[in-house]
Design a protein around this motif. Structure first.
Motif, PDB file in Angstrom:
ATOM      1  N   CYS A  32       0.813  -1.219   0.000  1.00 33.80           N
ATOM      2  CA  CYS A  32       0.000   0.000   0.000  1.00 33.80           C
ATOM      3  C   CYS A  32       0.849   1.273   0.000  1.00 33.80           C
ATOM      4  CB  CYS A  32      -0.971  -0.008   1.182  1.00 33.80           C
ATOM      5  SG  CYS A  32      -2.298  -1.215   0.953  1.00 33.80           S
ATOM      6  N   LYS A  33       2.136   1.148   0.204  1.00 30.37           N
ATOM      7  CA  LYS A  33       3.029   2.307   0.140  1.00 30.37           C
ATOM      8  C   LYS A  33       3.495   2.596  -1.286  1.00 30.37           C
ATOM      9  CE  LYS A  33       4.626   2.003   4.834  1.00 30.37           C
ATOM     10  NZ  LYS A  33       5.704   2.275   5.747  1.00 30.37           N
ATOM     11  N   VAL A  34       3.297   1.662  -2.183  1.00 25.09           N
ATOM     12  CA  VAL A  34       3.761   1.834  -3.563  1.00 25.09           C
ATOM     13  C   VAL A  34       3.176   3.093  -4.214  1.00 25.09           C
ATOM     14  CG1 VAL A  34       3.743   0.822  -5.891  1.00 25.09           C
ATOM     15  CG2 VAL A  34       4.373  -0.573  -3.908  1.00 25.09           C
ATOM     16  N   PRO A  35       1.859   3.329  -4.137  1.00 24.94           N
ATOM     17  CA  PRO A  35       1.329   4.550  -4.776  1.00 24.94           C
ATOM     18  C   PRO A  35       1.850   5.841  -4.136  1.00 24.94           C
ATOM     19  CG  PRO A  35      -0.437   2.992  -4.351  1.00 24.94           C
ATOM     20  CD  PRO A  35       0.783   2.473  -3.638  1.00 24.94           C
ATOM     21  N   GLU A  36       2.267   5.776  -2.883  1.00 21.85           N
ATOM     22  CA  GLU A  36       2.778   6.952  -2.175  1.00 21.85           C
ATOM     23  C   GLU A  36       4.247   7.230  -2.484  1.00 21.85           C
ATOM     24  OE1 GLU A  36       2.151   6.061   1.935  1.00 21.85           O
ATOM     25  OE2 GLU A  36       0.017   5.691   1.626  1.00 21.85           O
ATOM     26  N   ASP A  37       4.954   6.232  -2.979  1.00 20.59           N
ATOM     27  CA  ASP A  37       6.372   6.388  -3.263  1.00 20.59           C
ATOM     28  C   ASP A  37       6.562   7.408  -4.388  1.00 20.59           C
ATOM     29  OD1 ASP A  37       9.236   5.324  -3.021  1.00 20.59           O
ATOM     30  OD2 ASP A  37       8.799   5.113  -5.164  1.00 20.59           O
ATOM     31  N   GLY A  38       7.547   8.255  -4.259  1.00 20.59           N
ATOM     32  CA  GLY A  38       7.766   9.322  -5.228  1.00 20.59           C
ATOM     33  C   GLY A  38       8.568   8.941  -6.459  1.00 20.59           C
ATOM     34  N   SER A  39       8.984   7.699  -6.561  1.00 20.81           N
ATOM     35  CA  SER A  39       9.847   7.295  -7.676  1.00 20.81           C
ATOM     36  C   SER A  39       9.176   7.448  -9.037  1.00 20.81           C
ATOM     37  CB  SER A  39      10.302   5.845  -7.504  1.00 20.81           C
ATOM     38  OG  SER A  39      11.000   5.704  -6.310  1.00 20.81           O
ATOM     39  N   TYR A  40       7.911   7.083  -9.126  1.00 19.69           N
ATOM     40  CA  TYR A  40       7.217   7.184 -10.407  1.00 19.69           C
ATOM     41  C   TYR A  40       7.100   8.645 -10.837  1.00 19.69           C
ATOM     42  CZ  TYR A  40       3.710   6.972 -14.053  1.00 19.69           C
ATOM     43  OH  TYR A  40       3.048   7.111 -15.241  1.00 19.69           O
ATOM     44  N   THR A  41       6.719   9.507  -9.899  1.00 22.47           N
ATOM     45  CA  THR A  41       6.598  10.929 -10.206  1.00 22.47           C
ATOM     46  C   THR A  41       7.946  11.509 -10.611  1.00 22.47           C
ATOM     47  OG1 THR A  41       4.748  11.130  -8.670  1.00 22.47           O
ATOM     48  CG2 THR A  41       5.873  13.174  -9.292  1.00 22.47           C
ATOM     49  N   LEU A  42       8.995  11.135  -9.888  1.00 25.67           N
ATOM     50  CA  LEU A  42      10.344  11.599 -10.228  1.00 25.67           C
ATOM     51  C   LEU A  42      10.741  11.117 -11.619  1.00 25.67           C
ATOM     52  CD1 LEU A  42      12.978  13.028  -9.459  1.00 25.67           C
ATOM     53  CD2 LEU A  42      13.717  10.879  -8.392  1.00 25.67           C
TER      54      LEU A  42
END
Length: 118
Positions: A32-42
């Protein structure tokens, strides 16, 4: 949706993550932390700015997260993009194609995870 159903729906390896993390509540906690991780946005922003060093770092981080959580399909597409960006060459059409697959796999994974959270 169960955690196993979520993993099946996103093309991931539930038996591998279960072996690694052992408890469903632990798997769900990290998943559940995957969507919160900033890697995709970065990754998205770095590619938009043609910052290949940061794009590589973001793709490589996504690959690692996917490996740890056995997110097979997203992990494969993130790994392919990471390898393409490893030498930090100029932005090219093949980067767009590889990123398009990451986007598709990421969207699918996030949708499945959001259904799990309900």
């Amino acid at each position: 949706m169960t955690i196993k159903e979520c993993y099946d729906a996103m093309g991931a390896d539930y038996s591998e993550v279960e072996r690694r993390l052992r408890k469903e509540e632990r798997i769900k906690k990290f998943l559940c932390k995957v969507p919160e991780d900033g890697s995709y946005t970065l990754l998205y922003e770095s590619l938009e700015q043609r910052n290949m060093d940061e794009a590589f770092r973001a793709a490589h981080t996504m690959k690692g997260i996917c490996q740890n959580l056995a997110l097979t399909e997203l992990g494969h597409s993130a790994a392919a993009l990471s390898e393409r960006l490893r030498d930090r060459r100029e932005y090219a059409e093949d980067v767009e194609e590889l990123f398009a697959q990451v986007q598709k796999d990421y969207a699918r994974a996030v949708e499945c995870i959001r259904q799990l959270e309900l």
